[in-house]
Design a protein around this motif. Structure first.
Motif, PDB file in Angstrom:
ATOM      1  N   VAL A 127       0.850  -1.192   0.000  1.00 57.93           N
ATOM      2  CA  VAL A 127       0.000   0.000   0.000  1.00 57.93           C
ATOM      3  C   VAL A 127       0.887   1.244   0.000  1.00 57.93           C
ATOM      4  O   VAL A 127       1.653   1.481   0.935  1.00 57.93           O
ATOM      5  CB  VAL A 127      -0.934   0.000   1.222  1.00 57.93           C
ATOM      6  CG1 VAL A 127      -1.803   1.252   1.220  1.00 57.93           C
ATOM      7  CG2 VAL A 127      -1.809  -1.251   1.209  1.00 57.93           C
ATOM      8  N   THR A 128       0.769   2.044  -1.051  1.00 60.35           N
ATOM      9  CA  THR A 128       1.701   3.147  -1.286  1.00 60.35           C
ATOM     10  C   THR A 128       1.063   4.515  -1.088  1.00 60.35           C
ATOM     11  O   THR A 128       1.626   5.526  -1.502  1.00 60.35           O
ATOM     12  CB  THR A 128       2.289   3.031  -2.699  1.00 60.35           C
ATOM     13  OG1 THR A 128       1.228   2.877  -3.657  1.00 60.35           O
ATOM     14  CG2 THR A 128       3.200   1.831  -2.793  1.00 60.35           C
ATOM     15  N   LYS A 129      -0.087   4.565  -0.431  1.00 63.43           N
ATOM     16  CA  LYS A 129      -0.735   5.845  -0.116  1.00 63.43           C
ATOM     17  C   LYS A 129       0.238   6.750   0.639  1.00 63.43           C
ATOM     18  O   LYS A 129       0.861   6.342   1.609  1.00 63.43           O
ATOM     19  CB  LYS A 129      -1.977   5.585   0.737  1.00 63.43           C
ATOM     20  CG  LYS A 129      -2.656   6.836   1.267  1.00 63.43           C
ATOM     21  CD  LYS A 129      -3.788   6.467   2.202  1.00 63.43           C
ATOM     22  CE  LYS A 129      -4.416   7.705   2.825  1.00 63.43           C
ATOM     23  NZ  LYS A 129      -5.482   7.367   3.785  1.00 63.43           N
ATOM     24  N   ASN A 130       0.377   7.986   0.142  1.00 64.64           N
ATOM     25  CA  ASN A 130       1.245   8.991   0.756  1.00 64.64           C
ATOM     26  C   ASN A 130       2.729   8.637   0.712  1.00 64.64           C
ATOM     27  O   ASN A 130       3.533   9.220   1.451  1.00 64.64           O
ATOM     28  CB  ASN A 130       0.829   9.293   2.202  1.00 64.64           C
ATOM     29  CG  ASN A 130      -0.508  10.003   2.297  1.00 64.64           C
ATOM     30  OD1 ASN A 130      -1.442   9.497   2.899  1.00 64.64           O
ATOM     31  ND2 ASN A 130      -0.617  11.164   1.669  1.00 64.64           N
ATOM     32  N   GLU A 140      -3.536   1.493  -3.838  1.00 63.85           N
ATOM     33  CA  GLU A 140      -3.734   2.919  -3.612  1.00 63.85           C
ATOM     34  C   GLU A 140      -5.141   3.159  -3.091  1.00 63.85           C
ATOM     35  O   GLU A 140      -6.088   2.458  -3.458  1.00 63.85           O
ATOM     36  CB  GLU A 140      -3.508   3.709  -4.909  1.00 63.85           C
ATOM     37  CG  GLU A 140      -2.042   3.907  -5.267  1.00 63.85           C
ATOM     38  CD  GLU A 140      -1.359   4.972  -4.406  1.00 63.85           C
ATOM     39  OE1 GLU A 140      -2.060   5.829  -3.838  1.00 63.85           O
ATOM     40  OE2 GLU A 140      -0.116   4.939  -4.305  1.00 63.85           O
ATOM     41  N   ASN A 141      -5.285   4.192  -2.249  1.00 61.42           N
ATOM     42  CA  ASN A 141      -6.581   4.530  -1.659  1.00 61.42           C
ATOM     43  C   ASN A 141      -7.339   5.585  -2.442  1.00 61.42           C
ATOM     44  O   ASN A 141      -8.569   5.599  -2.436  1.00 61.42           O
ATOM     45  CB  ASN A 141      -6.394   5.047  -0.225  1.00 61.42           C
ATOM     46  CG  ASN A 141      -5.948   3.970   0.731  1.00 61.42           C
ATOM     47  OD1 ASN A 141      -4.881   3.389   0.574  1.00 61.42           O
ATOM     48  ND2 ASN A 141      -6.773   3.694   1.734  1.00 61.42           N
ATOM     49  N   ARG A 142      -6.600   6.472  -3.095  1.00 59.37           N
ATOM     50  CA  ARG A 142      -7.250   7.623  -3.736  1.00 59.37           C
ATOM     51  C   ARG A 142      -6.913   7.679  -5.218  1.00 59.37           C
ATOM     52  O   ARG A 142      -5.756   7.537  -5.628  1.00 59.37           O
ATOM     53  CB  ARG A 142      -6.815   8.919  -3.052  1.00 59.37           C
ATOM     54  CG  ARG A 142      -7.284   9.032  -1.613  1.00 59.37           C
ATOM     55  CD  ARG A 142      -7.066  10.437  -1.084  1.00 59.37           C
ATOM     56  NE  ARG A 142      -5.640  10.724  -0.921  1.00 59.37           N
ATOM     57  CZ  ARG A 142      -4.990  10.647   0.231  1.00 59.37           C
ATOM     58  NH1 ARG A 142      -5.629  10.279   1.322  1.00 59.37           N
ATOM     59  NH2 ARG A 142      -3.712  10.941   0.303  1.00 59.37           N
ATOM     60  N   GLU A 165      -4.280  10.553  -6.460  1.00 58.83           N
ATOM     61  CA  GLU A 165      -2.886  10.242  -6.143  1.00 58.83           C
ATOM     62  C   GLU A 165      -2.370   9.123  -7.048  1.00 58.83           C
ATOM     63  O   GLU A 165      -1.248   9.185  -7.561  1.00 58.83           O
ATOM     64  CB  GLU A 165      -2.766   9.837  -4.677  1.00 58.83           C
ATOM     65  CG  GLU A 165      -1.330   9.557  -4.246  1.00 58.83           C
ATOM     66  CD  GLU A 165      -1.210   9.191  -2.770  1.00 58.83           C
ATOM     67  OE1 GLU A 165      -0.128   8.722  -2.378  1.00 58.83           O
ATOM     68  OE2 GLU A 165      -2.179   9.373  -2.023  1.00 58.83           O
ATOM     69  N   ALA A 166      -3.198   8.116  -7.256  1.00 66.63           N
ATOM     70  CA  ALA A 166      -2.784   6.978  -8.087  1.00 66.63           C
ATOM     71  C   ALA A 166      -2.537   7.393  -9.522  1.00 66.63           C
ATOM     72  O   ALA A 166      -1.604   6.905 -10.168  1.00 66.63           O
ATOM     73  CB  ALA A 166      -3.846   5.885  -8.018  1.00 66.63           C
ATOM     74  N   GLY A 169      -9.270   1.824  -1.413  1.00 61.35           N
ATOM     75  CA  GLY A 169      -9.990   2.816  -0.629  1.00 61.35           C
ATOM     76  C   GLY A 169     -11.436   2.957  -1.079  1.00 61.35           C
ATOM     77  O   GLY A 169     -11.848   2.425  -2.116  1.00 61.35           O
ATOM     78  N   ARG A 197       3.549   6.989   7.023  1.00 67.05           N
ATOM     79  CA  ARG A 197       3.174   7.716   5.806  1.00 67.05           C
ATOM     80  C   ARG A 197       3.740   9.128   5.819  1.00 67.05           C
ATOM     81  O   ARG A 197       3.852   9.769   6.856  1.00 67.05           O
ATOM     82  CB  ARG A 197       1.640   7.771   5.671  1.00 67.05           C
ATOM     83  CG  ARG A 197       1.039   6.442   5.316  1.00 67.05           C
ATOM     84  CD  ARG A 197      -0.475   6.489   5.365  1.00 67.05           C
ATOM     85  NE  ARG A 197      -1.055   5.201   5.025  1.00 67.05           N
ATOM     86  CZ  ARG A 197      -2.291   4.852   5.331  1.00 67.05           C
ATOM     87  NH1 ARG A 197      -3.071   5.702   5.979  1.00 67.05           N
ATOM     88  NH2 ARG A 197      -2.759   3.673   5.008  1.00 67.05           N
TER      89      ARG A 197
END
Length: 229
Positions: free
Chosen positions: A33-36, A55-57, A60-61, A78, A227
């Motif tokens: 998980v690479t969020k932030n 990715e959550n968003r 960003e992705a 997400g 993060r």
């Protein structure tokens, strides 16, 4: 540093698999998980062996997708707003967070426009936490049937997020129940579904999730550290 942490996570995954009951035999897919976390950290992880990115968003992705320069499988883990369905089907290989009929129909419509059959998981809110998305267990069956009937979606399994208990052992009954539900839906005579993924477990509880039957875990902090906000 990332390579060392990744190796530690992989060793813990193998140890947890060894503690499973004999009837749970699937391999475990690690989604990093690479969020932030920035593209440089992502590349470092991929070069160390990561094949799947979570990715959550959407926003960003999208930026990372264009600049990463590596071949990976992209997971959207997400909450997904319906108005982002178009971007979701464009960028992601597996969407973990389908939780309403409205979202399912929107994804089906947008996938159809680009001639894609989108792999999805249905997110279950087993603990009925108001702060989390997901369908309640008693409403799960109709949503599964709907997703199976939509021509541009392929139902591949279930996802859940456990409550963030201080004592992670408290997650065990929830994960165990999720595995029971997962095994149960394998017996449903779906039209097109390919029920193979049970996505549960994050950095703080993935060992217990694997012991109880997860075959996808979503791990960020344990690989990348805290993060970067």
């Amino acid at each position: 540093m990332i390579a060392e942490k990744l190796q530690e996570v992989e060793e813990k995954i193998e140890a947890a698999k060894a503690r499973r009951t004999p009837q749970i035999t699937e391999d475990v897919q690690l989604v990093a998980v690479t969020k932030n976390h920035d593209v440089a950290a992502m590349r470092e992880a991929i070069d160390a062996g990561v094949t799947d990115i979570g990715e959550n968003r959407i926003q960003e992705a999208m930026g990372k997708y264009e600049t990463l320069g590596r071949q990976v499988t992209w997971h959207l883990i997400g909450h997904l707003q319906t108005n982002k369905a178009k971007q979701a089907v464009k960028y992601f290989d597996l969407i973990h967070s389908v939780d309403t009929p409205h979202l399912a129909r929107a994804l089906d419509k947008e996938a159809g426009k680009i001639g894609k059959v989108q792999d999805v998981l249905v997110q279950v809110n087993l603990a009925k936490e108001e702060s989390k998305s997901g369908v309640y267990e008693e409403d799960l069956q109709p949503l599964l049937q709907l997703v199976d009937e939509l021509p541009h979606l392929r139902l591949c399994g279930l996802m859940c997020i456990a409550p963030n208990y201080d004592d992670t052992e408290k997650c065990r009954p929830l994960f165990r129940r999720m595995r029971e539900i997962f095994d149960g839906i394998k017996d449903i005579p779906f039209q097109t579904a390919n029920i193979k993924y049970l996505s549960m477990g994050m950095s703080h509880d993935y060992g217990i999730a694997i012991e109880e039957g997860a075959n996808i875990v979503r791990v960020g902090t344990a690989i990348f550290g805290p993060r970067q906000y």
